[in-house]
Design a protein around this motif. Structure first.
Motif, PDB file in Angstrom:
ATOM      1  N   HIS A 192      54.512  41.245  37.324  1.00  0.00           N
ATOM      2  CA  HIS A 192      55.397  40.072  37.246  1.00  0.00           C
ATOM      3  C   HIS A 192      55.335  39.463  38.746  1.00  0.00           C
ATOM      4  O   HIS A 192      55.125  38.540  39.168  1.00  0.00           O
ATOM      5  N   THR A 224      52.062  38.298  39.889  1.00  0.00           N
ATOM      6  CA  THR A 224      51.745  36.949  39.155  1.00  0.00           C
ATOM      7  C   THR A 224      52.546  35.815  39.789  1.00  0.00           C
ATOM      8  O   THR A 224      51.670  34.866  40.276  1.00  0.00           O
ATOM      9  N   GLU A 225      53.762  36.179  40.616  1.00  0.00           N
ATOM     10  CA  GLU A 225      54.488  35.031  41.049  1.00  0.00           C
ATOM     11  C   GLU A 225      53.596  34.874  42.545  1.00  0.00           C
ATOM     12  O   GLU A 225      53.624  33.768  43.072  1.00  0.00           O
ATOM     13  N   VAL A 258      48.983  32.933  39.464  1.00  0.00           N
ATOM     14  CA  VAL A 258      47.834  33.224  38.423  1.00  0.00           C
ATOM     15  C   VAL A 258      48.414  33.898  37.220  1.00  0.00           C
ATOM     16  O   VAL A 258      49.798  34.054  37.386  1.00  0.00           O
ATOM     17  N   SER A 259      47.794  33.625  36.096  1.00  0.00           N
ATOM     18  CA  SER A 259      48.190  34.061  34.900  1.00  0.00           C
ATOM     19  C   SER A 259      48.444  35.538  34.676  1.00  0.00           C
ATOM     20  O   SER A 259      47.616  36.303  35.327  1.00  0.00           O
ATOM     21  N   ALA A 260      49.838  35.864  34.134  1.00  0.00           N
ATOM     22  CA  ALA A 260      49.941  37.306  33.920  1.00  0.00           C
ATOM     23  C   ALA A 260      48.913  38.119  33.299  1.00  0.00           C
ATOM     24  O   ALA A 260      48.878  39.223  33.468  1.00  0.00           O
ATOM     25  N   LYS A 261      48.106  37.327  32.582  1.00  0.00           N
ATOM     26  CA  LYS A 261      46.948  37.816  31.722  1.00  0.00           C
ATOM     27  C   LYS A 261      46.163  38.453  32.527  1.00  0.00           C
ATOM     28  O   LYS A 261      45.408  39.415  32.125  1.00  0.00           O
ATOM     29  N   ASP A 262      45.949  37.776  33.643  1.00  0.00           N
ATOM     30  CA  ASP A 262      44.722  38.276  34.454  1.00  0.00           C
ATOM     31  C   ASP A 262      45.248  39.404  35.598  1.00  0.00           C
ATOM     32  O   ASP A 262      44.487  39.877  36.402  1.00  0.00           O
TER      33      ASP A 262
END
Ligand code: APR
Length: 320
Positions: free
Chosen positions: A155, A158-159, A163-167
């Motif tokens: 997380h 990601t911040e 970018v997306s957390a999925k990546d």
């Protein structure tokens, strides 16, 4: 085929969230167990009444009698007390060890073949004791910590990157305490390791260091904000992903507190390492190669877990 049965021992903040998530994902029928009479029954009924709205099929039963967990396929344990501001997870050892003893007896009597996921803190010591109290096969019990700690790390990354957390993939090993081991080298954005992203100018080493430190203290950050207890949404989501991997034989590679019998040079301890979870429980322990710095961090984390296990043995000599 009959639905799978999932027993939740402890129907507090995490237990209730687990029940709701399991319903929404239709993983099986749920039994909530708690010593606080009325709480598991009330939460079970409340969640069952949400099923017509969300359109899921699952039964929810609340009980204060261990007989209700009979034959459960999966058991998730959150019974015990959470920490309050100023407390470390280790401060809970005395109280929660006693709770593990009674939970272990209940599992041993009514669901000895279940796949058990322990969440109660201090995690690595409690899962170790629970395995002994319940006499479970070491591949049928894990502790939930690494998925949560890695999710926190992911997380924050990601911040940082936008970018997306999925990546973002990351993993955190070792014990579930302030000495946990976030592995920067093995953490990536779409397969690109963090040190390469520093070289590419996406971030700086200082920022990654600060994120690692925030990850280590991630549980405490939430405790200080909530003031009345500890985190429950992300811990519940993490344990559900582990239960799902078992129930659906997904063979997921997840960092879990697993029983080590020689791997990583460790014997008869539970500590966070990557494992493959499928229908047989812990099907494989993945032995990651550490560099010198990571080896030191892992050793420090192990020493903390060893200290907690020693404290358990002092409190309850039957564990020696
Ligand atoms: N048997 C069964 N349930 C018990 C027992 C016991 N011996 N002792 C306590 N409980 C129940 C409490 O009645 C309560 O409903 O466990 C529940 C714990 O719920 P919360 O206090 O809301 O705690 P929660 O936030 O769910 O955390 C539970 O997980 O992350 C860890 O550190 C955390 O150890 C804590 C655990």
């Amino acid at each position: 085929m009959a639905r799978r049965k999932i027993a939740l021992i402890g129907a507090g903040q995490i237990g209730g969230t687990l029940a709701h998530l399991i319903g929404l994902k239709e993983l099986g029928d749920v039994v909530l167990f708690d010593i606080a009479d009325g709480v598991p029954q009330g939460k079970g009924l409340d969640i069952a009444e949400s099923a017509p709205v969300d359109g899921f099929d699952a039964n929810f039963k609340g009980s204060s009698d261990y007989a209700a967990i009979k034959g459960a396929d999966v058991i998730i344990v959150t019974a015990g007390v959470p920490r309050k501001p100023g407390m470390s997870r280790d401060d809970l050892v005395g109280i929660n060890l006693k709770v593990m003893e009674s939970v272990g007896a209940g599992i041993k009597q009514y669901a000895p073949d279940a796949f058990v996921i322990c969440i109660t803190n201090p995690l690595d010591a409690m899962v170790w004791a629970l395995q002994k109290f319940a006499n479970l096969k070491p591949n049928k019990i894990v502790g939930m910590a690494g998925v949560l700690d890695s999710a926190r790390f992911r997380h924050f990354l990601t911040e940082e990157f936008g970018v997306s957390a999925k990546d973002v993939s990351a993993f955190v090993l070792g014990g579930h305490g302030d000495d946990m081991v976030p592995l920067v080298r093995y953490s990536t954005v779409a397969g690109i390791p963090l040190p390469d992203l520093v070289d590419m100018g996406w971030t700086t080493k200082e920022k990654i260091d600060a994120i690692v430190e925030r990850t280590r203290k991630g549980g405490g950050e939430i405790v200080n904000l909530l003031k009345t207890g500890s985190a429950f949404y992300a811990p519940a989501a993490s344990a559900v992903s582990m239960a799902e991997a078992y129930l659906k034989d997904q063979k997921r590679v997840l960092p879990c507190a697993a029983h080590l019998s020689g791997e990583y040079g460790v014997k008869d301890m539970f500590v966070g390492v990557p494992v493959v979870i499928g229908a047989k429980g812990v099907e494989r322990i993945v032995e990651v190669k550490f560099n010198a710095e990571e080896k030191d961090m892992f050793a420090k984390s192990l020493a903390s877990v060893e200290g907690l296990i020693h404290a358990c043995k002092e409190i309850n000599p039957a564990l020696k």
